[in-house]
Design an enzyme around this catalytic site. Structure first.
Site, PDB file in Angstrom:
ATOM      1  N   ASP A  96      43.427  46.882  34.522  1.00  0.00           N
ATOM      2  CA  ASP A  96      44.981  46.658  34.006  1.00  0.00           C
ATOM      3  C   ASP A  96      45.804  46.974  35.022  1.00  0.00           C
ATOM      4  O   ASP A  96      46.461  48.265  34.932  1.00  0.00           O
ATOM      5  CB  ASP A  96      45.113  46.861  32.725  1.00  0.00           C
ATOM      6  N   ALA A  97      46.261  46.404  36.080  1.00  0.00           N
ATOM      7  CA  ALA A  97      47.207  46.900  37.265  1.00  0.00           C
ATOM      8  C   ALA A  97      48.504  46.143  37.322  1.00  0.00           C
ATOM      9  O   ALA A  97      49.495  46.363  37.900  1.00  0.00           O
ATOM     10  CB  ALA A  97      46.397  46.884  38.545  1.00  0.00           C
ATOM     11  N   LYS A  98      48.307  44.868  36.995  1.00  0.00           N
ATOM     12  CA  LYS A  98      49.499  43.817  36.805  1.00  0.00           C
ATOM     13  C   LYS A  98      50.021  43.645  38.266  1.00  0.00           C
ATOM     14  O   LYS A  98      51.224  43.944  38.287  1.00  0.00           O
ATOM     15  CB  LYS A  98      50.528  44.178  35.775  1.00  0.00           C
ATOM     16  N   ARG A  99      49.161  43.526  39.226  1.00  0.00           N
ATOM     17  CA  ARG A  99      49.682  43.511  40.617  1.00  0.00           C
ATOM     18  C   ARG A  99      50.279  42.072  40.737  1.00  0.00           C
ATOM     19  O   ARG A  99      50.042  40.962  40.098  1.00  0.00           O
ATOM     20  CB  ARG A  99      48.676  43.660  41.465  1.00  0.00           C
ATOM     21  N   THR A 126      44.419  42.133  35.877  1.00  0.00           N
ATOM     22  CA  THR A 126      45.624  41.702  35.551  1.00  0.00           C
ATOM     23  C   THR A 126      46.702  41.422  36.595  1.00  0.00           C
ATOM     24  O   THR A 126      46.765  42.395  37.395  1.00  0.00           O
ATOM     25  CB  THR A 126      46.265  42.413  34.441  1.00  0.00           C
TER      26      THR A 126
END
Length: 280
Positions: A96-99, A126
């Site tokens: 879960d890094a939402k890059r 993510t």
């Protein structure tokens, strides 16, 4: 030899281990509630305990990169170990890094998490599409090449997300629906499940106005501490409920540091999700 896709591995893991994703979110207050210091040592003890307790039974872990990155390089080293140990135990890892970025920068983010020889290689990542869905192409391409997957922010449960995700385009569709459409196109023809999923909040209520049948997984945060329950899933996700990957973090983690209590809580959530899906 062909690489098995993330979607195929995820389907098998959910069918055999139960449809549940457990977050690894070592924020300061949770470390404190476990009697651990807010240090790299506390971070390492916390993460090892979660993987020891659940690595052989849970389908997916979702470590939140920010809670490791806040400790600098030593925290990232703990994250690398956590990912490796979770995958060695048979669990899938969704980072879960939402890059989200463009061009070579997006490609570099993708290489950090989706390249096979990276120390942070994860089964899925993510990502944020709000520089335009096309900006994710480097991550889409590398995920395909390495049998990994993506979870694209589409309909998130935070109140602030609505001003972007519910904005209506010239074609009459809102942005969230547009993202779902892109993912359906990525997953077309894949079996038993595509590898490109959406993040869709379990707290959003009736989503029947959206086409959630993207032939891919739907990562659903909000179960447990945020107020949604497994029993809510059919009414939120409708016919797509079998492809939902419910994410629970505090609802399970608050039972630590007891290994047995963590296992019992995760097993209970997984059983409740199975029952809800079977009855849908």
């Amino acid at each position: 030899m062909s690489i098995e896709s993330f979607g195929s591995r995820l389907r098998r893991a959910m069918d055999s281990r139960g449809p549940l994703c457990v977050g690894i979110d070592p924020h300061a207050s949770l470390l404190d509630s476990w009697g651990l210091p807010d240090t790299v040592e506390g971070l390492e003890r916390f993460s090892r305990t979660v993987v020891e307790a659940l690595g052989e039974t849970v389908a997916v872990f979702k470590p939140q990169a920010a809670f490791f990155e806040r400790f600098g390089s030593k925290g990232v080293a703990v994250l690398e170990t956590t990912v490796a140990e979770a995958r060695a135990a048979g669990a899938l890892v969704c980072m879960d890094a939402k890059r989200g970025d463009i061009g070579s920068t997006m490609a570099a983010y993708a290489e950090a998490f989706l390249r096979k020889d990276s120390p942070l290689f994860s089964d899925a990542l993510t990502v944020s599409p709000y520089l335009g869905y096309g900006s994710l192409k480097p991550a889409v391409d590398l995920a395909r090449e390495n049998g990994a997957g993506l979870f694209v922010l589409a309909l998130t449960s935070n109140p602030e997300g609505g001003e972007v995700q519910h904005a209506v385009r010239a074609d009459g569709r809102n942005v969230g629906a547009t993202m779902l459409g892109h993912l359906a196109a990525e997953n077309a023809g894949e079996s038993p499940l595509g590898s490109f999923g959406a993040v869709v909040g379990a707290t959003l209520g009736d989503l029947s106005s959206y086409d959630l049948d993207i032939n891919g997984p739907l990562l659903a945060p909000g179960i447990g501490a945020q107020g949604a329950t497994p029993a809510d899933l059919p009414s939120v996700f409708g016919a797509a409920v079998r492809n939902v990957v419910p994410n629970v973090s505090r609802g399970v983690l608050r039972h630590g540091p007891s290994v047995e209590a963590l296992r019992s809580s995760a097993a209970r959530f997984a059983d409740e999700v199975r029952s809800a899906v079977a009855g849908a």
